[in-house]
Scaffold this motif. Sequence first.
Motif, short mmCIF file in Angstrom:
data_model
loop_
_atom_site.label_atom_id
_atom_site.label_comp_id
_atom_site.label_asym_id
_atom_site.label_seq_id
_atom_site.Cartn_x
_atom_site.Cartn_y
_atom_site.Cartn_z
N LEU A 139 11.89 -9.58 45.49
CA LEU A 139 12.36 -10.55 44.51
C LEU A 139 12.15 -10.02 43.09
CD1 LEU A 139 10.93 -13.86 46.05
CD2 LEU A 139 13.25 -12.94 46.24
N LYS A 140 13.11 -10.27 42.24
CA LYS A 140 13.03 -9.81 40.87
C LYS A 140 11.79 -10.34 40.16
CE LYS A 140 15.63 -9.78 36.50
NZ LYS A 140 16.87 -10.22 35.82
N ASN B 195 7.87 -4.28 35.15
CA ASN B 195 7.99 -2.90 34.64
C ASN B 195 8.21 -1.90 35.77
OD1 ASN B 195 7.56 -3.78 31.97
ND2 ASN B 195 5.34 -3.63 32.21
N GLY B 196 9.02 -2.33 36.75
CA GLY B 196 9.35 -1.42 37.84
C GLY B 196 8.33 -1.36 38.95
N HIS B 197 7.25 -2.17 38.87
CA HIS B 197 6.20 -2.15 39.89
C HIS B 197 6.10 -3.52 40.56
CE1 HIS B 197 4.71 1.74 38.49
NE2 HIS B 197 4.85 1.28 37.25
N ILE B 198 5.93 -3.50 41.87
CA ILE B 198 5.75 -4.74 42.61
C ILE B 198 4.40 -5.35 42.23
CG2 ILE B 198 5.52 -5.75 44.90
CD1 ILE B 198 7.29 -3.48 45.92
N ASN B 199 4.41 -6.64 41.86
CA ASN B 199 3.17 -7.26 41.40
C ASN B 199 2.59 -8.26 42.38
OD1 ASN B 199 4.69 -9.67 41.09
ND2 ASN B 199 5.25 -9.11 38.99
N LYS B 200 3.17 -8.39 43.58
CA LYS B 200 2.64 -9.31 44.57
C LYS B 200 2.64 -8.66 45.95
CE LYS B 200 3.80 -13.76 42.42
NZ LYS B 200 4.52 -15.04 42.58
N VAL B 201 1.69 -9.06 46.76
CA VAL B 201 1.58 -8.58 48.12
C VAL B 201 1.52 -9.80 49.04
CG1 VAL B 201 0.17 -7.32 49.78
CG2 VAL B 201 0.40 -6.47 47.46
N SER B 202 2.26 -9.75 50.15
CA SER B 202 2.29 -10.89 51.06
C SER B 202 2.25 -10.40 52.50
CB SER B 202 3.55 -11.72 50.83
OG SER B 202 3.65 -12.77 51.80
N ASP B 203 1.54 -11.16 53.35
CA ASP B 203 1.54 -10.88 54.78
C ASP B 203 2.46 -11.85 55.52
OD1 ASP B 203 0.20 -13.27 54.64
OD2 ASP B 203 -1.69 -12.53 55.49
N GLY B 204 3.29 -12.55 54.76
CA GLY B 204 4.19 -13.53 55.36
C GLY B 204 3.67 -14.93 55.23
N THR B 205 2.36 -15.05 55.07
CA THR B 205 1.74 -16.38 54.92
C THR B 205 1.01 -16.48 53.58
OG1 THR B 205 1.44 -16.56 57.31
CG2 THR B 205 0.12 -18.03 55.92
N ASN B 206 0.20 -15.46 53.29
CA ASN B 206 -0.57 -15.43 52.06
C ASN B 206 0.07 -14.48 51.06
OD1 ASN B 206 -2.91 -17.03 53.14
ND2 ASN B 206 -2.97 -15.30 54.53
N ALA C 145 -3.33 -8.91 40.15
CA ALA C 145 -4.50 -9.37 39.39
C ALA C 145 -5.47 -10.12 40.30
CB ALA C 145 -4.06 -10.26 38.24
N GLU C 146 -4.93 -10.96 41.20
CA GLU C 146 -5.79 -11.72 42.11
C GLU C 146 -6.49 -10.79 43.08
OE1 GLU C 146 -3.47 -15.99 42.53
OE2 GLU C 146 -2.67 -14.25 43.59
N ILE C 147 -5.80 -9.77 43.55
CA ILE C 147 -6.40 -8.79 44.47
C ILE C 147 -7.52 -8.04 43.77
CG2 ILE C 147 -5.96 -6.69 45.80
CD1 ILE C 147 -3.13 -7.77 46.28
N LYS C 148 -7.29 -7.64 42.52
CA LYS C 148 -8.32 -6.91 41.77
C LYS C 148 -9.56 -7.77 41.57
CE LYS C 148 -9.10 -4.23 37.56
NZ LYS C 148 -10.42 -4.81 37.30
N ILE C 149 -9.37 -9.05 41.24
CA ILE C 149 -10.52 -9.95 41.07
C ILE C 149 -11.31 -10.05 42.36
CG2 ILE C 149 -11.17 -12.35 40.70
CD1 ILE C 149 -8.81 -12.55 38.74
#
Length: 340
Positions: free
Chosen positions: A114-115, A120-131, A136-140
């Motif tokens: 998704l756009k 800036n050309g980098h994916i900013n979210k990770v999903s396992d289909g549910t979560n 930023a949340e992963i780094k925290i």
Amino acid sequence: MAQTIQIKRGTRAQLLTYGALKAGEMGFCTDTKEVYIGDGTTNSMVGRALSGSEASRPVAASVGRLYYVTTGTNLGYLYFDDGTAWKRVNAQKLTDLTGSVDDIADGTTYAKVLKTNVTNGHINKVSDGTNTKTAAEIKIHIDDAVKHRVINDAGAANTDLWSAQKIRNEIELAKRNIEPQASVKDLNLVAPPASPVAGDRYIIPVGATGTWLNKTNQIAEFQAGVWTFYNPVVGWTAYVDDEQKIYSWNGSAWVRTGGALQTVAAGNGLTGGGQADVISLAVGAGNGITVAATSVSAKAGKGIVVNGTGIEANIDGSSIVYDAANGNRLTISVVDGGTF
């Protein structure tokens, strides 16, 4: 006078009105610069692709024609005439594509991003289909010291983590600490002490209870609130604090190998020996032998002489013979019953 040969010619619209050229007959469209050859039924365009500005492109009406835009809008695009419309052949940017990224397969699977999930050309979210989590949340989460503790080889608190190498080093150090010349507090204590101090060590005797049950002859070491047990190896030596003596493991028992000096005291027989601290020695008190608290003496008389050399027996050389050649034995020489 030079001769000029001209083929059938006219506008593209005039050719369409004219219809099919005869077999082998050629026709030239003066407006579109197209050359056609007929077969009596249809007209086929021959020669190079048409070119020019997009505004000069003829109306799509002849399947197979190519048109290359050389100037102006859409410069560099190549179009194909499908009979009803000009279809772009080459795509130069993503916006030129129709449909969605879902229509592009890698041969087995494909997916889209998704756009809103690209920065800036980098994916900013990770999903396992549910979560779904942002970077930023992963780094925290990763930096949370409560959930993910940082390796700290210099730390000593229960919450500090050590590296595998540090743990190996500490194990080797602990092993060396209980090997030769290590100290234990006691080897006769059957019940674990109620309030041990970190580093306290004991040799566990027969009949031990509590956490020492069935650990006979092992070395117990108190560390980090728990007892750790080590099976002794032949040659391990331990200094026993309460006795001020040294014991070594011979493979089956802890035996005395050093410590306080033994004392020989006068008594009524040889008692103890080995690891005992006091040895009582009796030398036959009475019958000419006197045993005092700190001395032993012999009473001279009846053929016994006591002098600086020692205790000597008087031999007459006739009836009793000293036989040095046969093991320094005394033998009877002459037995004489005497006269009436």
